[in-house]
Design a protein around this motif. Sequence first.
Motif, PDB file in Angstrom:
ATOM      1  N   GLU A  49       0.900  -0.792   0.187  1.00  0.00           N
ATOM      2  CA  GLU A  49      -0.023  -0.162  -0.178  1.00  0.00           C
ATOM      3  C   GLU A  49       0.756   0.726  -0.105  1.00  0.00           C
ATOM      4  N   THR A  51       0.664   5.529  -0.379  1.00  0.00           N
ATOM      5  CA  THR A  51      -0.409   6.975  -0.172  1.00  0.00           C
ATOM      6  C   THR A  51       0.782   8.660   0.478  1.00  0.00           C
ATOM      7  N   ALA A  90      -4.551  13.841  -2.776  1.00  0.00           N
ATOM      8  CA  ALA A  90      -4.031  12.020  -2.257  1.00  0.00           C
ATOM      9  C   ALA A  90      -4.109  11.358  -3.066  1.00  0.00           C
ATOM     10  N   ILE A  91      -2.711  10.094  -3.121  1.00  0.00           N
ATOM     11  CA  ILE A  91      -3.436   9.020  -4.335  1.00  0.00           C
ATOM     12  C   ILE A  91      -3.093   7.972  -3.226  1.00  0.00           C
ATOM     13  N   HIS A  92      -3.784   7.024  -3.189  1.00  0.00           N
ATOM     14  CA  HIS A  92      -3.499   6.026  -2.657  1.00  0.00           C
ATOM     15  C   HIS A  92      -3.506   4.475  -3.316  1.00  0.00           C
TER      16      HIS A  92
END
Length: 134
Positions: A49, A51, A90-92
Amino acid sequence: MMMNVIDFSKSVPSSFSQSALLPVIALPGSTILGQFGVSAGPNGLVLLEATLGLQNSLTNASDLIITIVRNAVQIFTARSSSLTGNSYEAIHLAFTDSGLPAGYYGYALTASAVSSVNPPTIIGPLVFSGLSVS
């Protein structure tokens, strides 16, 4: 089926209070955003993951290519189209790396601007993590 945690690792080069400010290099180059290593069991499964914050200070900012690399081999790529001028977002990302032989693997998160004209800037918080399960 119950999963067992094998290993966990992360790269957190900045927190919200100590925000990152990283210019993004245009292709064919890239900016390394985070790196870590994690152990995998037989038929390994690593849950990844990331972010990150993205800032565009001008209109028509260049798109961003985000890549996850395992042991110097690209395993995931995403393209983010930027919002217009003076924007923050924000990029996740989430990716499952599966079917790995038992061993230790190095992961890296990189970003590249599609164009050298008006490249975006990476800002914090910036978090990249991996959870190895079996």
